[in-house]
Design a protein around this motif. Structure first.
Motif, mmCIF file in Angstrom:
data_model
loop_
_atom_site.group_PDB
_atom_site.id
_atom_site.type_symbol
_atom_site.label_atom_id
_atom_site.label_comp_id
_atom_site.label_asym_id
_atom_site.label_seq_id
_atom_site.Cartn_x
_atom_site.Cartn_y
_atom_site.Cartn_z
ATOM 1 N N GLY A 123 87.936 113.309 14.685
ATOM 2 C CA GLY A 123 89.105 113.159 13.825
ATOM 3 C C GLY A 123 89.455 111.707 13.572
ATOM 4 O O GLY A 123 88.580 110.848 13.521
ATOM 5 N N SER A 124 90.749 111.441 13.474
ATOM 6 C CA SER A 124 91.198 110.125 13.041
ATOM 7 C C SER A 124 92.491 109.731 13.755
ATOM 8 O O SER A 124 93.252 110.592 14.204
ATOM 9 C CB SER A 124 91.395 110.174 11.528
ATOM 10 O OG SER A 124 92.316 109.213 11.089
ATOM 11 N N ILE A 125 92.749 108.429 13.847
ATOM 12 C CA ILE A 125 93.902 107.920 14.596
ATOM 13 C C ILE A 125 95.207 107.990 13.799
ATOM 14 O O ILE A 125 96.262 107.678 14.321
ATOM 15 C CB ILE A 125 93.681 106.471 15.075
ATOM 16 C CG1 ILE A 125 93.375 105.551 13.880
ATOM 17 C CG2 ILE A 125 92.566 106.423 16.093
ATOM 18 C CD1 ILE A 125 93.358 104.070 14.226
ATOM 19 N N MET A 131 91.883 100.642 15.980
ATOM 20 C CA MET A 131 90.868 100.681 14.913
ATOM 21 C C MET A 131 89.438 100.521 15.454
ATOM 22 O O MET A 131 88.532 101.228 15.012
ATOM 23 C CB MET A 131 91.174 99.631 13.841
ATOM 24 C CG MET A 131 92.403 99.956 12.999
ATOM 25 S SD MET A 131 92.103 101.287 11.785
ATOM 26 C CE MET A 131 91.385 100.326 10.433
ATOM 27 N N MET A 148 87.546 103.576 16.443
ATOM 28 C CA MET A 148 87.114 104.489 15.393
ATOM 29 C C MET A 148 86.019 103.908 14.517
ATOM 30 O O MET A 148 85.214 104.632 13.950
ATOM 31 C CB MET A 148 88.327 104.816 14.528
ATOM 32 C CG MET A 148 88.300 106.241 14.061
ATOM 33 S SD MET A 148 89.695 106.653 13.040
ATOM 34 C CE MET A 148 88.780 107.544 11.791
ATOM 35 N N PHE A 149 86.035 102.578 14.374
ATOM 36 C CA PHE A 149 85.103 101.941 13.452
ATOM 37 C C PHE A 149 84.224 100.943 14.183
ATOM 38 O O PHE A 149 84.683 100.275 15.118
ATOM 39 C CB PHE A 149 85.868 101.203 12.346
ATOM 40 C CG PHE A 149 86.669 102.112 11.460
ATOM 41 C CD1 PHE A 149 86.041 102.865 10.479
ATOM 42 C CD2 PHE A 149 88.041 102.228 11.609
ATOM 43 C CE1 PHE A 149 86.770 103.709 9.652
ATOM 44 C CE2 PHE A 149 88.780 103.070 10.789
ATOM 45 C CZ PHE A 149 88.137 103.815 9.810
ATOM 46 N N ALA A 205 80.689 96.469 12.041
ATOM 47 C CA ALA A 205 80.194 96.366 10.663
ATOM 48 C C ALA A 205 81.144 97.068 9.695
ATOM 49 O O ALA A 205 81.419 96.573 8.594
ATOM 50 C CB ALA A 205 78.787 96.953 10.553
ATOM 51 N N ASP A 206 81.672 98.232 10.106
ATOM 52 C CA ASP A 206 82.609 98.968 9.244
ATOM 53 C C ASP A 206 83.877 98.141 8.999
ATOM 54 O O ASP A 206 84.343 98.001 7.867
ATOM 55 C CB ASP A 206 83.018 100.297 9.894
ATOM 56 C CG ASP A 206 81.852 101.265 10.057
ATOM 57 O OD1 ASP A 206 80.811 101.043 9.418
ATOM 58 O OD2 ASP A 206 81.994 102.234 10.818
ATOM 59 N N THR A 249 83.322 95.204 6.807
ATOM 60 C CA THR A 249 83.197 95.543 5.391
ATOM 61 C C THR A 249 84.573 95.673 4.755
ATOM 62 O O THR A 249 84.804 95.199 3.642
ATOM 63 C CB THR A 249 82.394 96.854 5.234
ATOM 64 O OG1 THR A 249 81.118 96.660 5.828
ATOM 65 C CG2 THR A 249 82.208 97.221 3.779
ATOM 66 N N MET A 250 85.509 96.305 5.496
ATOM 67 C CA MET A 250 86.877 96.388 4.963
ATOM 68 C C MET A 250 87.467 94.995 4.786
ATOM 69 O O MET A 250 88.122 94.704 3.797
ATOM 70 C CB MET A 250 87.767 97.192 5.914
ATOM 71 C CG MET A 250 87.429 98.663 5.967
ATOM 72 S SD MET A 250 88.639 99.527 7.011
ATOM 73 C CE MET A 250 87.654 100.913 7.553
ATOM 74 N N PHE A 303 94.391 95.577 10.702
ATOM 75 C CA PHE A 303 93.186 95.076 11.371
ATOM 76 C C PHE A 303 93.547 94.386 12.679
ATOM 77 O O PHE A 303 94.460 93.572 12.727
ATOM 78 C CB PHE A 303 92.424 94.125 10.460
ATOM 79 C CG PHE A 303 91.957 94.799 9.220
ATOM 80 C CD1 PHE A 303 90.926 95.733 9.266
ATOM 81 C CD2 PHE A 303 92.581 94.571 8.008
ATOM 82 C CE1 PHE A 303 90.512 96.392 8.140
ATOM 83 C CE2 PHE A 303 92.166 95.227 6.861
ATOM 84 C CZ PHE A 303 91.129 96.143 6.928
#
Lengths: 486, 486
Positions: free
Chosen positions: B411-413, B427, B430-431, B434-435, B438-439, B458
């Motif tokens: 799932g997600s935070i 964050m 979850m990521f 590299a992810d 990219t953001m 971030f």
């Protein structure tokens, strides 16, 4: 040894000799996509079989400063997969595995080379399907659908590719593998997934796609209504939507499109129709039956002189046959044609169709209209004969004028075919310098050297790597116009 | 004269003296948003009344290198609108005009300070409403909804804010006014609209929002089902969705949440329930009636010992009253609590709820669950008493462990409250690097100086302005952790 020879050697070492083509005859196979009037032979074709191999190819291109273009099945209609003469064409059709089907979570995970219809075939035994249905769905790839944010007849109710992709693994233009989105409905951080879908290969190459699966509807009912004019059919379309009905599809064909379809597939549409509407409703049986009566009544109230209701799947297929064959059928009544793609607010349909007729008459050119009426997505087919001097130019002028009409009426220069190489020059008619500049900020962030599908989407690629100071005029643009590349 | 004094003088000249606050007592009003345990007094508050004034304020901030934070109604629950101590807080609540309502195109154009519910009020006489419905919809602003990509109970069927915004005018961090998206369903170029929605103020400030209007449903029916346990209620939820029914809402409350709601508003839910489900169906009457019977049967089959059906709007309001008051009601049974927000696949509901119970028991902390069961969007309320030493820390530990459970289960935070300042530290769980990198490429493209809502989303802001070479490790990060800022 040229730079390309050196790159070919490195790529052969990285992904295997058989997967790298440099023979000119073999390369020619890839010289165009579905928009065949642009042709460019690539310097090299790579045929990777894994995401890691795609990343390797991109990394080598980045290291060598060589442009790359990704290609799926090559069915695109805007030249988005047109190769670069000095670049590498990365063909993703060998990545064709369906990695996972999870009906309980309404998700499937597929590789980019998987054919659109294949996803539906895998999901159907579980009671699901993949909703976006471009006309080319029997041959087009999911990767290409992602690049172009493809639509289809049933996007009125179900939305475009971007509404059905929840996660991506992509190779960024520097060769790094990155994940965008995921299975959850709202991922924290920036929604770069949405920016990537429809970016036409300019932000990288998708190597894995997580898509939503949609429950197969309990019932589907299809109706064909014949009208005296496109005005009447347009008014019926507006009335249906205004009544709060959301059909799965509302498709319109005008007299010339009907003539072409009859010549090609004898679909037996009512004689003497100035326009036909195909209206499809799907959903729970109770809802569909009630709304179907309402739609029939609204068609009649807006002048339909004949209404046919498909009694079974065979009759339904017959109704759709005329519509689906229409593009190809136009070949029966004209040696050459341009397929245009634009969007207008649904309420402007009658007005814009009239204006298209006027512009066509002024230029002595015939235009057939076959389109997604429900969401105002026009597909005018501009007919011409390339052997008659001047006709191609006149057709081109009409085609361009149609896009101007779309913009004038608050619409867009493409509904589902993308900008590609074909419409880059129209982008400044729709966007201000500041708007285009903002998009290019993102392109430069992902691809500072401009090696990912250069020459597509943006008319004047900006030089990256400069500090955005005061925005306007501060960024020197290439003087070269994309149109001159070919 | 300090830098801020100089900036204040320029802003007073640009937008009027009354619209610039520097008095510490006045500034204190704005020290927090809905997440009141973070507090920072801004250096200056600007109250612009037009988009041009917002652009002026941002331009002055950019010229002075001063950070800015945008704030709507200040109801956010992740600290996204927490001010910067050395920065300008731009309050958009004075931009509160509904500029256009076009039911025939199913669109409205509003300023960012417009209250969510106001859009629905304007659209209702035309037979339409604005679908996303955060619990705070009576006071939260559309601009804040855009920043946080807000959800609500009915997002199961209708989607989040991002699915209902089709166009934006925004002030980029350099002060330039830019248009993203538009009225057409698929705009060419990059979909930066999607990236902007949910970017939590880090890509600029929205000054005009074009939203989709949704047709008012013909019928709404609401049911309350009482179960012995959350396991049973979770199984009923899965069964309903698996049957192909898409309710407008499926909400769950567990025993502790029911106890709190009863204490506060005497909603009269069935006694002895381990969990209740509120299921709402809307749409054409024919569909709703048929599906309603199916939902009732599925609840019974999964162990519901009592089912109540709202006979009219009053009974419907009573059912919702318990649910809507639940967060505030928890104050009746606990002096302090943390509202958590996470997402899991719907199929993992029973397992994750059990694990939450175990984690809570291990730490000697009580957790009440009130949430959007249909889309797996959990809102655990972690109860504690701040006057008892160690309880706050234990509650914080449980709250964090719940997010880990969400991530573990795919799932997600955050489901709808955003990352803000509160979850930036999660964050990296979850990521990948590299992810996140990219953001941040995109953030740097829009905001190279990092002045747009710094310290949010971030965990480790990256230094912009460097050429992205080989990505990993090439970008020095600030060593300062956001958590240390406060």
């Amino acid at each position: 040894m040229t730079d390309i020879d050196a790159l070919a050697a490195r790529l052969r070492a990285a992904i295997g000799a058989r997967r790298v083509l440099t023979d000119r005859q073999e390369l020619r196979t890839y010289e165009c996509d579905g928009l065949a009037h642009y042709k460019v032979i690539p310097a090299l074709v790579a045929l990777p079989v894994t995401a890691a191999q795609v990343a390797e190819v991109v990394r080598e291109c980045a290291a060598a400063g060589v442009p790359f273009v990704a290609r799926g099945s090559g069915t695109g209609l805007s030249g988005g997969a047109l190769p670069h003469a000095d670049g590498v064409l990365i063909v993703t059709s060998q990545l064709r595995e369906i990695l996972d089907v999870r009906p309980e979570d309404e998700r499937a995970v597929v590789q980019p080379g998987v054919i659109n219809l294949q996803v539906t075939k895998e999901a159907t035994p579980h009671g699901y399907y993949y909703a976006p249905d471009p006309s080319s769905q029997q041959i087009c790839s999911i990767g290409g659908n992602v690049a172009e944010n493809s639509g289809g007849a049933h996007c009125l109710k179900y939305g475009f590719t971007t509404n059905h992709v929840t996660g991506l693994e992509v190779v960024a233009p520097d060769g790094e593998l990155v994940r965008l989105g995921g299975p959850a409905p709202d991922t924290p951080g920036y929604d770069l997934l949405g920016a990537f879908v429809g970016s036409e290969g300019t932000l990288g190459v998708a190597t894995e796609v997580t898509v939503k699966l949609t429950r197969l509807p309990e019932t589907v009912r299809t109706l064909l209504a014949a009208f005296g004019s496109t005005d009447q059919a347009g008014a019926a379309t507006s009335a249906i939507i205004a009544a709060g009905v959301v059909p799965a599809a509302v498709e319109m064909m005008d007299a010339l499109a009907i003539e072409a379809a009859e010549a090609a597939v004898r679909c037996g549409y009512p004689a003497g129709a100035g326009a036909v509407l195909i209206v499809e409703l799907d959903g729970p049986a109770a809802e569909v039956e009630a709304q179907f009566d309402e739609v029939s009544a609204l068609c009649a109230a807006n002048g339909a002189f004949e209404t046919r209701i498909a009694a079974d799947d065979t009759e339904r297929a017959l109704i759709w046959r005329g519509r689906k064959s229409a593009f190809a059928a136009v070949g029966r009544i004209s040696p050459d044609y341009i397929v245009q793609d634009g969007v207008i607010p649904r309420t402007a349909l009658p007005e814009v169709l009239r204006r298209i007729g006027e512009v066509a008459a002024e230029h002595g050119v015939r235009v057939a209209n076959v389109f997604h009426a429900g969401d105002g997505n026009l597909h005018p087919l501009v007919l011409f004969d390339d052997t008659v001097p001047g006709q191609a130019e006149r057709a081109e002028a009409v085609s361009g004028a149609i896009l101007d009409l779309c913009i004038e009426h608050g619409g867009s220069i493409t509904g589902e075919h993308g900008v590609g190489v074909d419409k880059a020059r129209y982008m400044p008619r729709m966007f201000s310098d500041a708007d285009l500049d903002t998009m290019q900020l993102v392109r430069c962030a992902f691809d500072p050297d401009g090696i990912a599908n250069p020459g597509k989407v943006f008319p004047t690629p900006r030089l990256c790597g400069e500090r955005p100071g005061p925005r306007k005029g501060a960024h020197p643009l290439h003087e070269q116009d994309v149109a001159e590349v070919f």
